[in-house]
Design a protein around this motif. Structure first.
Motif, mmCIF file in Angstrom:
data_model
loop_
_atom_site.group_PDB
_atom_site.id
_atom_site.type_symbol
_atom_site.label_atom_id
_atom_site.label_comp_id
_atom_site.label_asym_id
_atom_site.label_seq_id
_atom_site.Cartn_x
_atom_site.Cartn_y
_atom_site.Cartn_z
ATOM 1 N N LEU A 63 0.829 -1.144 -0.224
ATOM 2 C CA LEU A 63 -0.112 0.051 0.094
ATOM 3 C C LEU A 63 1.015 1.173 -0.016
ATOM 4 C CD1 LEU A 63 -0.071 1.159 3.144
ATOM 5 C CD2 LEU A 63 -1.407 -0.776 3.584
ATOM 6 N N ASP A 64 0.396 2.142 -0.352
ATOM 7 C CA ASP A 64 0.934 3.661 -0.440
ATOM 8 C C ASP A 64 0.555 4.439 1.144
ATOM 9 O OD1 ASP A 64 2.023 3.473 -2.542
ATOM 10 O OD2 ASP A 64 0.850 4.835 -3.660
ATOM 11 N N THR A 65 1.544 5.200 1.629
ATOM 12 C CA THR A 65 1.146 5.673 2.782
ATOM 13 C C THR A 65 0.927 7.119 2.963
ATOM 14 O OG1 THR A 65 3.546 6.262 3.136
ATOM 15 C CG2 THR A 65 3.084 4.080 3.812
ATOM 16 N N GLU A 66 1.012 7.745 1.923
ATOM 17 C CA GLU A 66 0.830 9.383 2.138
ATOM 18 C C GLU A 66 0.501 9.935 0.591
ATOM 19 O OE1 GLU A 66 5.071 11.504 2.155
ATOM 20 O OE2 GLU A 66 4.891 9.544 3.512
ATOM 21 N N ILE A 67 0.239 11.171 0.460
ATOM 22 C CA ILE A 67 -0.063 12.075 -0.639
ATOM 23 C C ILE A 67 0.764 13.257 -0.449
ATOM 24 C CG2 ILE A 67 -1.396 13.072 -2.312
ATOM 25 C CD1 ILE A 67 -3.636 11.180 -1.642
ATOM 26 N N SER A 68 1.846 13.466 -0.988
ATOM 27 C CA SER A 68 2.742 14.789 -0.730
ATOM 28 C C SER A 68 2.951 15.488 -1.936
ATOM 29 C CB SER A 68 3.791 14.291 0.241
ATOM 30 O OG SER A 68 3.733 13.774 1.215
ATOM 31 N N ASP A 69 3.028 16.665 -1.959
ATOM 32 C CA ASP A 69 3.728 17.738 -3.225
ATOM 33 C C ASP A 69 3.259 17.291 -4.547
ATOM 34 O OD1 ASP A 69 5.803 19.180 -1.351
ATOM 35 O OD2 ASP A 69 6.520 16.941 -1.082
ATOM 36 N N PRO A 70 1.862 17.429 -4.339
ATOM 37 C CA PRO A 70 1.151 17.078 -5.628
ATOM 38 C C PRO A 70 1.615 18.061 -6.886
ATOM 39 C CG PRO A 70 -0.527 18.175 -4.313
ATOM 40 C CD PRO A 70 0.948 17.868 -3.572
ATOM 41 N N VAL A 316 5.084 22.250 7.459
ATOM 42 C CA VAL A 316 3.719 22.711 7.435
ATOM 43 C C VAL A 316 3.715 24.122 6.948
ATOM 44 C CG1 VAL A 316 2.828 21.072 9.366
ATOM 45 C CG2 VAL A 316 3.568 23.430 9.694
ATOM 46 N N THR A 317 2.532 24.682 6.656
ATOM 47 C CA THR A 317 2.313 25.888 6.100
ATOM 48 C C THR A 317 0.916 26.415 6.459
ATOM 49 O OG1 THR A 317 2.026 27.420 4.161
ATOM 50 C CG2 THR A 317 0.980 25.298 3.951
ATOM 51 N N ALA A 318 0.922 27.863 7.009
ATOM 52 C CA ALA A 318 -0.345 28.518 7.346
ATOM 53 C C ALA A 318 -1.473 28.710 6.077
ATOM 54 C CB ALA A 318 -0.279 29.688 8.182
ATOM 55 N N GLY A 319 -0.821 28.422 4.773
ATOM 56 C CA GLY A 319 -1.454 28.887 3.670
ATOM 57 C C GLY A 319 -0.559 29.454 2.716
ATOM 58 N N VAL A 320 -0.853 29.601 1.430
ATOM 59 C CA VAL A 320 -0.169 30.316 0.237
ATOM 60 C C VAL A 320 -0.491 31.678 -0.054
ATOM 61 C CG1 VAL A 320 0.389 27.984 -0.836
ATOM 62 C CG2 VAL A 320 -1.719 29.201 -1.544
ATOM 63 N N GLY A 352 -7.658 18.882 10.011
ATOM 64 C CA GLY A 352 -7.831 19.010 11.574
ATOM 65 C C GLY A 352 -6.464 18.968 12.111
ATOM 66 N N LEU A 353 -5.542 18.332 11.478
ATOM 67 C CA LEU A 353 -3.928 18.429 12.395
ATOM 68 C C LEU A 353 -3.342 19.545 11.575
ATOM 69 C CD1 LEU A 353 -3.535 14.631 13.060
ATOM 70 C CD2 LEU A 353 -4.066 16.508 14.619
ATOM 71 N N GLY A 354 -3.553 20.101 10.268
ATOM 72 C CA GLY A 354 -2.559 20.906 9.803
ATOM 73 C C GLY A 354 -2.692 20.867 8.353
ATOM 74 N N MET A 355 -1.871 21.430 7.822
ATOM 75 C CA MET A 355 -1.669 21.590 6.175
ATOM 76 C C MET A 355 -0.156 21.667 5.859
ATOM 77 S SD MET A 355 -2.949 24.783 3.686
ATOM 78 C CE MET A 355 -4.584 24.290 3.615
ATOM 79 N N GLN A 356 0.184 20.703 5.028
ATOM 80 C CA GLN A 356 1.745 20.290 4.639
ATOM 81 C C GLN A 356 1.864 21.443 3.670
ATOM 82 O OE1 GLN A 356 2.982 16.490 4.348
ATOM 83 N NE2 GLN A 356 4.216 16.979 2.560
ATOM 84 N N ALA A 357 3.233 22.077 3.615
ATOM 85 C CA ALA A 357 3.504 22.939 2.322
ATOM 86 C C ALA A 357 3.840 22.159 1.304
ATOM 87 C CB ALA A 357 4.975 23.516 2.936
#
Length: 408
Positions: A63-70, A316-320, A352-357
């Motif tokens: 299986l895959d574990t995450e989705i990052s930097d699309p 993480v980021t607070a937004g763009v 709920g836990l944040g937003m990844q950069a």
């Protein structure tokens, strides 16, 4: 192939072969053919977030574990997304390898995820990218030779940046080509300017007077037959690289996707303070709007206090933030006192836990699609956790979220 049903609308795109550097496009009679910008809406999260969870099982039983930097691009017929993930027997297994995955959709609801990775970390223990491959960006060049029709640039690492006190990855940027845009092959050592399979751009190359540096998070557009690369960059000085000299988004160009010329590093007009080369942002997403002869960029640039409420130990980021340009070199000033184009909200589903950069924006000609990685504390697949800044872990999962501007 693995097929998933996504709730909500997904539309996106990147740029094709367009006029040079945002120069004004004129007709035979000298008439300006660039359409005016006009009014634009705001980015709105779509119903159904999070759109995609990384727990599906592939034909190898893993299986895959995450989705990052699309990375997202509109092909004219479908929407393609590339992203980084880990591939493993189970979430806690020790056999995890880093892969870059490709997904596509025609109806913007049912996504097909390719069973074979688009790219996998190198199996050579001495390779520069044997520990991690991540942050892909893909562009189609109709004028390129058939076996180089699609260019992928990606961040690769052989481990931690090799100086005392660092925990960040020793990222550099690599290149791979594809004839079909599905599976990619690294350039050979003979083709590489650094004599290493895949490797095309290093921190030392971008900052030759520094002790060393890191380059990561590439995003590429094709304008007038020229590849334009925007990427995160970092340079440091001293025997242990203990002094930060530069930190910001850099810009380079190439005719072939392999040999790169640095335009500016870091790009001064994207810094918080133009006189401070350490005040730059990171994780750029760039598009060129051919109809309006206009460049747009979205980037992260967070002060510590702005992300202090997010306790997960990832970037993480607070937004763009957003800026635009007529030439891809000089960017409109970003007013960091104003609102972000999209801001993290713990009350939003999937965040709920944040937003990844690493937020990505694509263009389909009429509007913009934004993809982002949420750090979710609900709908968590069995066994999935996220690392905490204070140590230890908490149940959580990295997922795909969607927002759109001027799209139905």
């Amino acid at each position: 192939m693995v097929t998933l049903l996504l709730i909500g609308t997904v539309a996106c795109g990147d740029d094709g072969n367009t006029p040079l550097d945002g120069n004004v496009d004129v007709g035979p009679d000298g008439t300006d053919l660039c359409q005016p910008q006009g009014a634009t809406g705001q980015f709105i999260r779509r119903a159904g977030n999070p759109q995609l969870l990384p727990h599906q099982t592939f034909t190898d039983g893993k299986l895959d574990t995450e989705i990052s930097d699309p990375d997202v691009r509109w092909t004219g017929q479908r929407w393609d997304v590339f992203y980084g993930t880990g591939h493993t027997t189970s979430y806690t297994s020790s056999d995890k390898i880093a892969v870059i995955r490709r997904a596509s959709t025609i109806d913007r609801m049912t996504w097909t995820i390719e069973d074979e990775p688009a790219l996998t970390q190198s199996s050579d223990p001495g390779a520069w990218d044997h520990a991690l491959v991540a942050a892909p960006t893909v562009i189609e060049n109709p004028s390129a030779p058939p076996d180089r029709r699609y260019l992928m640039l990606y961040a690769g690492s052989d481990g931690t940046f090799p100086y005392m006190g660092y925990s960040r990855q020793n990222f550099q940027i690599g290149a791979a080509f594809s004839a079909d845009g599905v599976t990619f092959t690294r350039i050979t050592a003979e083709q590489s300017p650094h004599d290493k399979p895949g490797l095309v751009l290093t921190g030392r190359q971008v900052y030759p007077t520094a002790t060393n540096g890191i380059v990561a998070d590439p995003d590429v557009v094709l304008v007038g037959g020229v590849y334009h690369l925007f990427f995160s960059s970092y340079a440091c000085a001293g025997p242990q690289c203990q002094t930060v000299e530069n930190n910001g988004i850099a810009h380079a160009t190439s005719a072939d996707g392999i040999t790169w010329t640095i335009v500016e590093a870091p790009v001064r007009s994207l810094l918080r303070a133009s006189a401070d080369p350490k005040s730059g942002g990171a994780q750029p997403s760039v598009i060129y709007d051919e109809a309006r002869c206009r460049w747009e960029i979205w980037l992260s640039n967070d002060l510590p206090v702005e992300i202090s409420a997010q306790t997960i130990n990832v970037t993480v980021t607070a937004g763009v933030w957003h800026s635009s340009s007529t030439n891809g070199n000089a960017w409109d000033s970003i007013n960091y006192a104003f609102a972000r184009e999209l801001a993290w909200s713990a009350s939003e589903p999937g965040e709920g836990l944040g937003m990844q950069a690493g937020i990505e924006v694509g263009n389909n000609g009429s509007g913009r699609l934004m993809l982002f990685t949420g750090l979710d504390d609900e709908n968590i697949p069995v066994g999935f956790t996220l690392p905490l800044r204070v140590g230890g872990t908490t149940p959580g999962v990295r997922t795909l979220g969607v927002a759109t501007r001027d799209l139905p």
